[in-house]
Write an enzyme that holds these catalytic residues in place. Structure first.
Site, mmCIF file in Angstrom:
data_model
loop_
_atom_site.group_PDB
_atom_site.id
_atom_site.type_symbol
_atom_site.label_atom_id
_atom_site.label_comp_id
_atom_site.label_asym_id
_atom_site.label_seq_id
_atom_site.Cartn_x
_atom_site.Cartn_y
_atom_site.Cartn_z
ATOM 1 C CE LYS A 72 23.595 100.057 -3.738
ATOM 2 N NZ LYS A 72 24.313 99.498 -2.581
ATOM 3 C CE1 TYR A 75 21.540 102.684 -2.685
ATOM 4 C CE2 TYR A 75 23.159 104.188 -3.605
ATOM 5 C CZ TYR A 75 22.825 103.211 -2.699
ATOM 6 O OH TYR A 75 23.758 102.745 -1.804
#
Length: 378
Positions: A111, A196
């Site tokens: 990611k 996150y």
């Protein structure tokens, strides 16, 4: 040309391990990804891909690999493996994922998924077209403390969930690719750290945000000529709930989120890290209880999960759609910060979300020595 590959039933019947190539041999790959394979039961490191001959030679010898490839030999690498784990700079995720899918190779991609929504959708389409699995490396979707936080948030013990606060910051090292690449190419703290917090808000609320308001700021530090130093955003969720996301490349290290309900609060700190224990504190009324979760190998857990999905022909939970869901929010955050206006988000298809059934715990490994790789922080 589509390569010949073992099907899921063949893997199960022959008890074979999924063969992986790790693409990109920077800090994260060397510290966490490469050593994780020895900690799995259903996966093996077969090849590595890099543009650095020294890394290829020394790491190939260290991990006793027969196959090492330069980036220009990526197509040859794909012929030797069943899956790739892509640990490249963000702006290369799309290209290397699409090429792997076209070769019939399954993909774990770090990611953020890509630089923009268009590239995310192209990655999803390439995987579907070529009948391969695509998973975005949300390692915390298999980690006990975060899964327990989801369980507690949904249990009703905190009451009606009202707001979320997430902060992730560090002092990024000058010259790191996250600072030298522009936001348009996946640089900046929101793509790298804010994702996150965004992901945590989404899995704790079990919903997608409907609008975003954001601000960016920089204090004049020469590191931040191409990207913002820090960005804060307010995400509005259905049910009149709010999430406050803060991320920075120019502040002391903080890794925290809190979910606040009408009856109590759950705080995770540290929340997002790997390589040391994560901690959690719950306050309901006047009673507070703290818990420390032992350090585990989060990367081995997600690799095992993905290999199991391939072998059993199951769609991974943190699929490409999960990556797209976060990238569209990141895009909206930067648009709002640039224009000074609230950005409305359209509807998004409901997808499976992480839960306790995904918990996988693997023992932690020692920190390995590094070959020409610098830590991303000062």
């Amino acid at each position: 040309m589509t390569r010949k590959s073992y099907g899921p039933k063949t893997f199960l019947a022959n008890n074979k391990k999924l063969r992986y190539a790790v693409v990109g041999l920077g800090h994260l790959a060397q510290v966490a990804v490469l050593p994780a394979f020895a900690n799995t039961r259903n996966s093996e490191l077969t090849a590595i891909v890099s543009g650095d001959e020294t890394k290829l030679k020394k790491l190939g010898k260290k991990y006793k690999l027969e196959h090492t490839f330069r980036y220009g030999e990526y197509d040859s690498a794909l012929k030797e493996v069943d899956a790739v784990y892509i640990v490249l700079p963000n702006h290369l995720h799309h290209e290397y994922t699409v090429r792997a899918a076209a070769a019939g190779v399954h993909v774990i991609c770090e990611k953020p998924m890509a630089d923009n929504e268009k590239e995310c959708k192209a990655m999803i389409e390439a995987a579907a077209k070529n009948n391969v699995k695509l998973m975005i490396a949300y390692r915390l979707h298999f980690e006990e403390s975060n899964l327990e936080a989801i369980q507690k948030a949904q249990s009703g013990k905190l009451g009606e969930l009202r707001f979320f606060e997430g902060t992730f910051s560090e002092q990024a090292a000058a010259g790191n690719v996250r600072l030298t690449e522009s936001v348009a190419r996946g640089g900046g703290p929101v793509f790298d750290m804010g994702v996150y917090c965004i992901n945590a808000a989404r899995y704790l609320f079990r919903a997608e945000p409907t609008s975003v308001t954001a601000f960016s700021a920089s204090g004049g530090d020469k590191r931040f000529t191409k990207v913002d130093e820090m960005t804060s955003a307010i995400l509005r969720f259905p049910g009149e709930r709010l999430a406050n996301v803060n991320c920075s490349f120019g502040a002391t290290e903080v890794s925290r989120y809190s979910i606040v309900g009408t009856n109590g609060t759950l705080t995770a700190e540290p929340a997002y890290n790997y390589g040391f224990p994560l901690k959690q504190k719950i306050t309901i009324g006047t009673k507070t209880r703290s818990k420390t979760f032992r350090k585990t190998d989060q990367f081995a857990a997600q690799i095992m999960y993905f290999s199991d999905c391939v072998q059993r022909n199951r769609e991974p939970e943190p699929s490409g759609w999960e990556g797209l869901a976060d990238v569209r929010v990141v895009t909206a955050i930067y648009e709002s910060a640039r224009t000074g206006k609230r950005v409305e988000l359209g509807s998004f298809p409901e997808r499976p979300r992480p839960g306790m059934s995904q918990k996988i715990s693997r023992p932690a490994h020692r920190k390995p020595s590094l070959i020409k790789a610098e830590a991303p922080t000062e």
